[in-house]
Design an enzyme around this catalytic site. Structure first.
Site, short mmCIF file in Angstrom:
data_model
loop_
_atom_site.label_atom_id
_atom_site.label_comp_id
_atom_site.label_asym_id
_atom_site.label_seq_id
_atom_site.Cartn_x
_atom_site.Cartn_y
_atom_site.Cartn_z
N LYS A 33 -6.62 -10.54 -10.06
CA LYS A 33 -7.01 -9.32 -10.05
C LYS A 33 -5.76 -8.46 -9.26
O LYS A 33 -4.91 -8.97 -8.96
CB LYS A 33 -8.31 -9.68 -8.99
CG LYS A 33 -7.83 -10.26 -7.55
CD LYS A 33 -8.68 -10.67 -6.59
CE LYS A 33 -8.38 -11.16 -5.37
NZ LYS A 33 -9.56 -11.68 -4.59
N ARG A 116 -19.83 -11.54 2.90
CA ARG A 116 -19.40 -10.40 2.17
C ARG A 116 -20.09 -10.18 0.80
O ARG A 116 -20.79 -9.44 1.08
CB ARG A 116 -17.64 -10.83 1.85
CG ARG A 116 -17.08 -9.40 1.29
CD ARG A 116 -15.51 -9.86 1.01
NE ARG A 116 -15.31 -10.86 0.08
CZ ARG A 116 -13.93 -11.04 -0.23
NH1 ARG A 116 -12.91 -10.34 0.26
NH2 ARG A 116 -13.92 -11.89 -1.10
N TYR A 242 14.07 14.42 5.26
CA TYR A 242 12.99 15.27 6.02
C TYR A 242 13.08 14.73 7.52
O TYR A 242 13.34 13.82 8.00
CB TYR A 242 11.84 14.83 5.83
CG TYR A 242 11.33 15.29 4.23
CD1 TYR A 242 11.30 16.79 4.02
CD2 TYR A 242 11.30 14.65 3.02
CE1 TYR A 242 11.00 17.18 2.77
CE2 TYR A 242 10.83 14.98 2.22
CZ TYR A 242 10.70 16.33 1.85
OH TYR A 242 10.14 16.71 0.46
N MET A 288 8.72 10.85 -0.88
CA MET A 288 7.81 10.40 -2.16
C MET A 288 8.28 9.50 -3.16
O MET A 288 7.65 8.49 -3.29
CB MET A 288 6.88 11.69 -2.42
CG MET A 288 6.00 11.19 -3.40
SD MET A 288 5.26 12.78 -4.00
CE MET A 288 4.54 13.65 -2.87
C1 LIG Z 1 -9.02 -13.01 -4.10
C2 LIG Z 1 -9.74 -14.40 -4.34
C3 LIG Z 1 -9.43 -15.44 -4.51
C4 LIG Z 1 -7.62 -15.74 -4.38
O1 LIG Z 1 -7.38 -15.84 -2.95
P1 LIG Z 1 -5.96 -16.22 -2.40
O2 LIG Z 1 -5.98 -16.05 -1.00
O3 LIG Z 1 -4.99 -15.27 -2.92
O4 LIG Z 1 -5.83 -17.60 -3.05
C5 LIG Z 1 -10.13 -16.51 -4.81
N1 LIG Z 1 -11.50 -16.37 -4.92
C6 LIG Z 1 -12.05 -15.27 -4.80
C7 LIG Z 1 -13.55 -15.05 -4.90
C8 LIG Z 1 -11.08 -14.07 -4.48
O5 LIG Z 1 -11.66 -12.78 -4.30
#
Ligand SMILES: *Cc1c(COP(=O)(O)O)cnc(C)c1O
Length: 334
Positions: A33, A116, A242, A288
């Site tokens: 992700k 969550r 800057y 930047m």
């Molecule tokens: C991001 C995520 C993971 C991975 O977590 P890590 O700490 O990076 O291994 C696993 N399960 C879910 C549902 C996540 O959102």
């Protein structure tokens, strides 16, 4: 252009270590992700498949489409579930079930304490029933730990609650895959017995457990490099960038390099400059599109271990990594 190098042998070392912990390559799902934690979705997906992983995890359907050819199974954490032979989708709420396309392969996410995402434990049977009525194919039941990286009984407590969920799912007559472990949970656990673990940060080279736990040797996959834009010689007392925050204490040769906060590199505070691994402190403010460093090397390593960056800025390495712009070129190195 600034560029990111991805170290193939470090990544394979991490995946070997983690698949041994999980039991096999089949039991390791690589979490890709957020542009593979900033490393680049496509290159990391290709390397994972080359290593022999079969499972991946992403956030949205468009990411799943880009990599589906490389894997047997892609779990989408947060998007509309739809029917696809390889893609499966986590259902985070009862509304997600109502929205899902009939025929979709789905995983029910149960909230065992993180509060969550996920369906309440008390609504498990209701969810299973709704999934059945909607014509969805239940392939997994999952949860997520809120404190796997903390030395406390919380992980054990949530694990126990998930064991009770598993029993109820089996009792309801479903035969599914169970998965709950992220990196920290897999690294600390001695007796992994689920169908697969969802591993992100550890695969990229970071053991986030506090020092009281046994160390697992992992190697950072990403290095960030920048290229020289221009060089000049400053006289004593001349200022840089800057606000003129940096004042040359003596005559010195300095160069600008093409990484800045527009690329997702932190601007920070010029009074507490970040120190690069081999080229000293960033001089003055981060612009930047540029930083200034002493010397005139053609290219400089900005970091080769994101933990040094996150420690400097008081954040976690996840944030340092995911902030890096997808426009930065990614190159695979040995
Ligand atoms: C991001 C995520 C993971 C991975 O977590 P890590 O700490 O990076 O291994 C696993 N399960 C879910 C549902 C996540 O959102």
């Amino acid at each position: 252009m600034a560029y990111i190098t991805l170290n193939r042998s470090h990544f394979f070392h991490n995946l070997t270590t983690l698949s041994l912990k999980a039991g096999s390559k089949e039991k390791l799902a690589i979490v890709l992700k957020d542009n593979a934690y900033g490393h680049g979705l496509e290159p990391m997906a290709r390397l994972s498949a080359e290593f022999g992983l079969m499972r991946a995890v992403v956030r949205r359907n468009d990411e799943a489409h880009r990599i589906a050819d490389l894997f047997e199974d892609v779990l989408v954490l947060n998007d509309r579930a739809y029917a696809h032979p390889k893609i499966r989708t986590a259902l985070n709420s009862l509304e997600d079930i109502a929205r899902a396309e009939p025929g979709a392969r789905v995983d029910v996410k149960i909230d065992t304490g993180m509060h969550r995402n996920g369906i309440a434990e008390s609504e498990l049977e209701k969810a299973l029933d709704a999934i059945d009525k909607k014509g969805l194919k239940l392939v997994g039941v999952m949860t997520h730990f809120r404190s796997a990286d903390v030395l406390s009984s919380e992980y054990m407590w949530q694990k126990k609650r998930f064991e009770m969920i598993k029993a109820r799912v089996k009792e309801a007559g479903f035969s599914v895959q169970f998965h709950s472990h992220n990196s920290a949970a897999l690294l600390r656990c001695e007796d992994f017995d689920e169908d697969f673990a969802r591993v992100g940060i550890a695969a990229y080279g970071f053991d986030t457990l506090p020092p009281v736990f046994a160390r697992t040797e992992l190697k950072p996959v990403m290095s960030l490099w920048a290229k020289r834009i221009a060089t000049r010689t400053l006289r004593k007392g001349e200022r840089v960038g800057y606000g003129g925050d940096f004042v040359a204490p003596e005559a010195m040769r300095v160069s600008t390099y093409d990484i800045g906060y527009g690329d997702g590199w932190r601007r920070g505070d010029s009074a507490k400059p970040y120190i690069t691994p081999r080229h000293g402190a960033v001089l003055g403010r981060v612009s930047m599109d540029a930083v200034t460093l002493q010397g005139d090397d053609e290219k400089v390593c900005i970091f080769d271990d994101a933990r040094r960056v996150s420690a400097h800025y008081g954040t976690i390495c996840y944030e340092v990594l995911t902030a890096l712009s997808p426009a930065i070129e990614r190159k695979i190195t040995e």
